[in-house]
Scaffold this active site. Structure first.
Site, PDB file in Angstrom:
ATOM      1  N   ILE A  33      10.937  14.557  12.399  1.00  0.00           N
ATOM      2  CA  ILE A  33      10.907  15.923  11.835  1.00  0.00           C
ATOM      3  C   ILE A  33      10.729  16.990  12.906  1.00  0.00           C
ATOM      4  CG2 ILE A  33      10.216  15.764   9.401  1.00  0.00           C
ATOM      5  CD1 ILE A  33       7.295  16.038  10.374  1.00  0.00           C
ATOM      6  N   HIS A 101       6.280   2.516  16.507  1.00  0.00           N
ATOM      7  CA  HIS A 101       7.609   3.136  16.442  1.00  0.00           C
ATOM      8  C   HIS A 101       8.177   3.297  17.841  1.00  0.00           C
ATOM      9  CE1 HIS A 101       4.511   6.282  16.518  1.00  0.00           C
ATOM     10  NE2 HIS A 101       5.348   6.982  17.279  1.00  0.00           N
ATOM     11  N   HIS A 103      10.719   5.775  19.803  1.00  0.00           N
ATOM     12  CA  HIS A 103      11.504   7.011  19.789  1.00  0.00           C
ATOM     13  C   HIS A 103      12.858   6.735  20.435  1.00  0.00           C
ATOM     14  CE1 HIS A 103       8.065   9.908  19.097  1.00  0.00           C
ATOM     15  NE2 HIS A 103       7.378   8.885  19.589  1.00  0.00           N
TER      16      HIS A 103
HETATM   17  P1  5GP Z   1       3.954   9.506  18.406  1.00  0.00           P
HETATM   18  O1  5GP Z   1       3.343  10.797  18.853  1.00  0.00           O
HETATM   19  O2  5GP Z   1       2.976   8.693  17.589  1.00  0.00           O
HETATM   20  O3  5GP Z   1       4.615   8.701  19.473  1.00  0.00           O
HETATM   21  O4  5GP Z   1       5.172   9.931  17.463  1.00  0.00           O
HETATM   22  C1  5GP Z   1       5.041  10.302  16.148  1.00  0.00           C
HETATM   23  C2  5GP Z   1       6.307  11.036  15.801  1.00  0.00           C
HETATM   24  O5  5GP Z   1       6.417  11.083  14.396  1.00  0.00           O
HETATM   25  C3  5GP Z   1       6.328  12.501  16.287  1.00  0.00           C
HETATM   26  O6  5GP Z   1       7.466  12.700  17.117  1.00  0.00           O
HETATM   27  C4  5GP Z   1       6.397  13.310  14.991  1.00  0.00           C
HETATM   28  O7  5GP Z   1       7.232  14.447  15.095  1.00  0.00           O
HETATM   29  C5  5GP Z   1       6.947  12.310  13.993  1.00  0.00           C
HETATM   30  N1  5GP Z   1       6.484  12.527  12.637  1.00  0.00           N
HETATM   31  C6  5GP Z   1       5.207  12.775  12.242  1.00  0.00           C
HETATM   32  N2  5GP Z   1       5.148  12.889  10.904  1.00  0.00           N
HETATM   33  C7  5GP Z   1       6.413  12.686  10.445  1.00  0.00           C
HETATM   34  C8  5GP Z   1       6.984  12.680   9.127  1.00  0.00           C
HETATM   35  O8  5GP Z   1       6.328  12.874   8.113  1.00  0.00           O
HETATM   36  N3  5GP Z   1       8.323  12.451   9.047  1.00  0.00           N
HETATM   37  C9  5GP Z   1       9.102  12.222  10.155  1.00  0.00           C
HETATM   38  N4  5GP Z   1      10.408  12.023   9.944  1.00  0.00           N
HETATM   39  N5  5GP Z   1       8.590  12.218  11.403  1.00  0.00           N
HETATM   40  C10 5GP Z   1       7.269  12.449  11.547  1.00  0.00           C
END
Ligand code: 5GP
Ligand code: ZN
Length: 135
Positions: A33, A101, A103
């Protein structure tokens, strides 16, 4: 297996909306998002695992293979010249969602992305249009 409070488990279950672009038996890919670049997506295992240390070998393999599949697609369909795959394990390493996850971040000549990026919500219409190209 799934975690009631986990937003990615809710996305996998279809309880939270997302722009899905790819799925198989073990994995789901959907648009981020807050895209760091055009086409930024996330690949997750369907089965909840907190992070790199917890995920099973089978789910890790399936998730990385799904990320490779999507990386090829952003190259072919979005014209990305490069791709970064990124996984963050632990808060200090920038992990904010505690469901494993990867990216998939398309990279373009002269794009402004520098690490760590500061997430900002993307335009939902633009994300939806890009997701259409990736399905
Ligand atoms: P992290 O910081 O844990 O590596 O990545 C989490 C990612 O999830 C971030 O890039 C954030 O923008 C994305 N994200 C967080 N909440 C949501 C959501 O509700 N929907 C989607 N599609 N992405 C999300
Ligand atoms: Zn989860």
């Amino acid at each position: 297996m799934s975690d009631q409070d986990c937003i990615f488990c809710q996305i996998v279950a279809g309880e939270l909306p997302s722009q899905r672009v790819d799925e198989d038996e073990r994995t789901l890919a959907f648009m981020d998002i807050s895209p760091a670049t055009r086409g930024h997506a996330l690949v997750v295992p369907r089965r909840h695992a907190r992070d790199l240390f917890e995920i099973s070998a089978e789910d890790l393999q399936a998730t990385v293979l799904a990320a490779q599949r999507l990386a090829r697609r952003v190259h072919e369909r979005l014209g990305a010249e490069g791709v970064n795959l990124l996984n963050s394990r632990g808060q200090v390493a920038w992990q904010t969602v505690f469901h494993f996850h990867v990216h998939v971040i398309p990279r373009y000549h002269n794009d402004p992305l520098r690490l760590p990026w500061t997430p900002a919500p993307g335009d939902p219409d633009e994300i939806a249009a890009t997701a259409d190209l990736l399905r």
